[in-house]
Structure formats: structure tokens, C-alpha cells
Design a protein around this motif. Sequence first.
Motif, mmCIF file in Angstrom:
data_model
loop_
_atom_site.group_PDB
_atom_site.id
_atom_site.type_symbol
_atom_site.label_atom_id
_atom_site.label_comp_id
_atom_site.label_asym_id
_atom_site.label_seq_id
_atom_site.Cartn_x
_atom_site.Cartn_y
_atom_site.Cartn_z
ATOM 1 N N ILE A 13 28.534 24.976 61.595
ATOM 2 C CA ILE A 13 28.308 25.533 60.261
ATOM 3 C C ILE A 13 26.919 26.159 60.223
ATOM 4 O O ILE A 13 25.911 25.466 60.409
ATOM 5 N N SER A 14 26.877 27.461 60.022
ATOM 6 C CA SER A 14 25.570 28.130 59.933
ATOM 7 C C SER A 14 25.029 27.991 58.524
ATOM 8 O O SER A 14 25.698 28.333 57.558
ATOM 9 N N LEU A 31 33.765 28.425 64.029
ATOM 10 C CA LEU A 31 32.526 28.766 63.335
ATOM 11 C C LEU A 31 32.800 28.819 61.841
ATOM 12 O O LEU A 31 33.842 29.299 61.415
ATOM 13 N N GLU A 32 31.828 28.334 61.085
ATOM 14 C CA GLU A 32 31.987 28.308 59.630
ATOM 15 C C GLU A 32 30.720 28.908 59.021
ATOM 16 O O GLU A 32 29.604 28.449 59.297
ATOM 17 N N ALA A 33 30.886 29.934 58.227
ATOM 18 C CA ALA A 33 29.715 30.530 57.570
ATOM 19 C C ALA A 33 29.523 29.879 56.211
ATOM 20 O O ALA A 33 30.480 29.410 55.605
ATOM 21 N N THR A 34 28.299 29.829 55.750
ATOM 22 C CA THR A 34 28.062 29.302 54.400
ATOM 23 C C THR A 34 27.550 30.446 53.545
ATOM 24 O O THR A 34 28.303 31.196 52.983
ATOM 25 N N LYS A 37 34.720 21.177 53.336
ATOM 26 C CA LYS A 37 35.959 21.750 53.876
ATOM 27 C C LYS A 37 36.180 21.256 55.313
ATOM 28 O O LYS A 37 37.277 20.836 55.677
ATOM 29 N N VAL A 38 35.113 21.268 56.087
ATOM 30 C CA VAL A 38 35.192 20.880 57.499
ATOM 31 C C VAL A 38 35.519 19.390 57.647
ATOM 32 O O VAL A 38 36.451 19.018 58.363
ATOM 33 N N VAL A 39 34.759 18.525 56.978
ATOM 34 C CA VAL A 39 35.011 17.078 57.150
ATOM 35 C C VAL A 39 36.349 16.664 56.557
ATOM 36 O O VAL A 39 37.037 15.813 57.127
ATOM 37 N N GLN A 40 36.722 17.271 55.441
ATOM 38 C CA GLN A 40 38.006 16.899 54.829
ATOM 39 C C GLN A 40 39.170 17.307 55.730
ATOM 40 O O GLN A 40 40.233 16.689 55.690
ATOM 41 N N ALA A 41 38.954 18.339 56.570
ATOM 42 C CA ALA A 41 40.002 18.760 57.509
ATOM 43 C C ALA A 41 39.989 17.914 58.782
ATOM 44 O O ALA A 41 40.743 18.172 59.722
ATOM 45 N N PHE A 62 34.524 17.559 63.014
ATOM 46 C CA PHE A 62 33.133 17.097 63.086
ATOM 47 C C PHE A 62 32.208 18.259 62.691
ATOM 48 O O PHE A 62 32.245 19.309 63.328
ATOM 49 N N PRO A 63 31.362 18.088 61.654
ATOM 50 C CA PRO A 63 30.482 19.183 61.255
ATOM 51 C C PRO A 63 29.140 19.166 61.996
ATOM 52 O O PRO A 63 28.419 18.173 61.958
ATOM 53 N N VAL A 64 28.833 20.278 62.666
ATOM 54 C CA VAL A 64 27.516 20.485 63.281
ATOM 55 C C VAL A 64 26.839 21.579 62.467
ATOM 56 O O VAL A 64 27.216 22.741 62.564
#
Length: 333
Positions: free
Chosen positions: A18-19, A56-59, A108-112, A115-117
Amino acid sequence: METGPHYNYYKNRELSIISAPFSGGQGKFGVEKGPRYMLKHGLQSRLEELGWSTELEATLDEAEFVTKLKKEKESSTGGSSVLDGGVKAKRADMVGEATEMVYKSVSKVVQAGRFPVTLGGDHSVAMGTVSAVLDKFPEAGVLWIDAHADINTIETTDSGNLHGCPVSFLMGLNQDIPGCPESLKWVPGNLSPKKIAFIGLRDIDAGEKKILKDLGISAFSMYHVDKYGINAVVEMAMKAIHPETNGEGPIMCSYDVDGVDPLYIPATGTPVRGGLTLREGLFVVERLAETGNLVALDVVECNPDLAIHDIHVSNTISAGCAIARCALGETLL
Ligand SMILES: NC(=[NH2+])NCCC[C@H](N)C(=O)O
Ligand SMILES: [Mn+2]
Ligand SMILES: [Mn+2]
């Protein structure tokens, strides 16, 4: 003899990077470039090589926030930090907006079940990451690796920089202070003082010392690292956040790279001499990987613009990436 790494909470080994390219929690431009530089260094493919499937996940948008911050600096109110009630919180609107965006992405990431980095950005983004992780794992404990305690309230902060305050917001210590900015009221503030331990401290403000003491928060300074050794300190820290289960239970690690000595990681906004060696700094996350209990990681405060030599940029970025890789199992056999 235990053979790791085994991920109790993420057996399927799926992670999202996650950026969080935000710099408004402090006054220096450049820290928003951290995520982009770490990705350019090949972090994603290196994590894939460790057996993780990655996304990859953008914020928030890096350029958009830089533009907003530049506008604010030019405006007449730019830099002024004293709010109603005499409390201080610089750029509270932007920090509120950005951290809530980070919160939504990490949620969104943890609920799915991934592992969030999270790559910072300044440490204010941890208001978002830790809040999201606690929604999913209410029993999680937080290990905060840092030269600083980042527990100033809007009353105790001298600088008014909100990257020095995320822990006080996570604990809800500002909610009842008159003048607390509306923009930050989204933070649930439900982190118990018993559920966090600090490692690497060596630059704590007087107001912060009082809060740590009054709330009985576990804090391991560089003095403790020298006295007991880093292995014992990590062990004590894990037991402090999970006292009933002898250190077992979900752990989130929020890693400010200034915990490591500036000899190894020079390009950061608030460097403090006398820090962890690079090996000690990597050992912390290697040990966490070995437990299988790590559920989330932040790597924050890499600022490539603060390097005097090019070698400082590559030292800083490669060390930041190494922290992430070690947390995800690289150096364990
Ligand atoms: N995330 C950080 N590097 N924080 C540095 C905080 C420094 C100082 N304690 C302050 O409140 O301004
Ligand atoms: Mn710090
Ligand atoms: Mn910090």
C-alpha cells in the motif's frame, strides 16, 4: 528447533503493498517519494520471490497532495499551527484526509485476508494503518520501532507536526481536548496503552515522557538494547503486548526507519544518532517473521530528498526494502 517462517495469520501468503505517499505530517518535502523509490528498487518482485503473491494498492495521489501542500505553504496561513484553544496541529485538514484514505485502503486489504505492507510517507499515516488493523484483529499488539515515541498530543507537541502525534490519536488522547481538529475525529482512538511497546527510543520530548510514564507504556530505549541485547528486548516487548499468552498473539509492526542509526539510514527527516545497527534493526523483523504472528507492517519516513550523496539514497532505500523483506521471511531458513 523451530523452522520458520510460518505465517499463522497469513498461511496463504497474499500481501498488498500500500503506497502512502504523504508528507503533510511534517515540514519536509521528499518523504512522499518513499513508496515510489522502494517500488523502483524492486520490492514487489523480491517479495514475490519469497513466495508471496503481491498486489499494489494506491491510497492518495502523490502529485495531488504535493500541489495542495505547496499551495498551503504559499498561502498566508501557511505554516501557522496554533488552533482554537491554543493547541497545535499543522495541516490538520490534510493529515485527516490523507490518513483516512490510508485507513480505507488498509481496511480493504486486511478485510480481504491479505497482509498489508504500507510504505510511507511520514509516520502520521500510521493513524490509518493501525486503526484498520485493529478493526480486523482487535486483540493485536503494536510494536513501534522508532527513535521517537510519536505520542505527543496536540497540547504537548512543540513542533505541531502530526507525525510526532499518531500514537496519541490512536489512543484517543486528543478527543476531549478543546480545539481538537474535526478532520482527525475519524480516528477510532481505541488502542490500549497496554497494547503497544516501543523499541529504539532515544529522542523523547518531556511531555511524551510524562504520558509514557503515567499510562505505564512499555518503552525500550537504546539503553535497554545495549543492556539486554536486541533479542531479549524483542522478547520482552512481545510479552508486554501479549502478557496473558506469553507473547503469543497478532502483532502489527510500525517501523520508522529512523529507529536505525543514520549511519545506515541517513535520508530521513528527523535522524538521531546512537540508534540500532542495521543488523539489530533487521533482526527485530526477522524475529517477528519467525513467530508467525505478524499481521501488518509499515515502513515509513524514507526521504530520498534529504540525502547529501547519491549513496545515501541507495543506502536508505535498500535498507527500507530489506526491513520489509526480512519481515516477510527473507532471511529465515
Ligand atoms: N515520526 C517521526 N519521525 N517523528 C518525529 C517527532 C519529533 C518530535 N518529537 C515532534 O513531536 O515533533
Ligand atoms: Mn522517528
Ligand atoms: Mn515515527
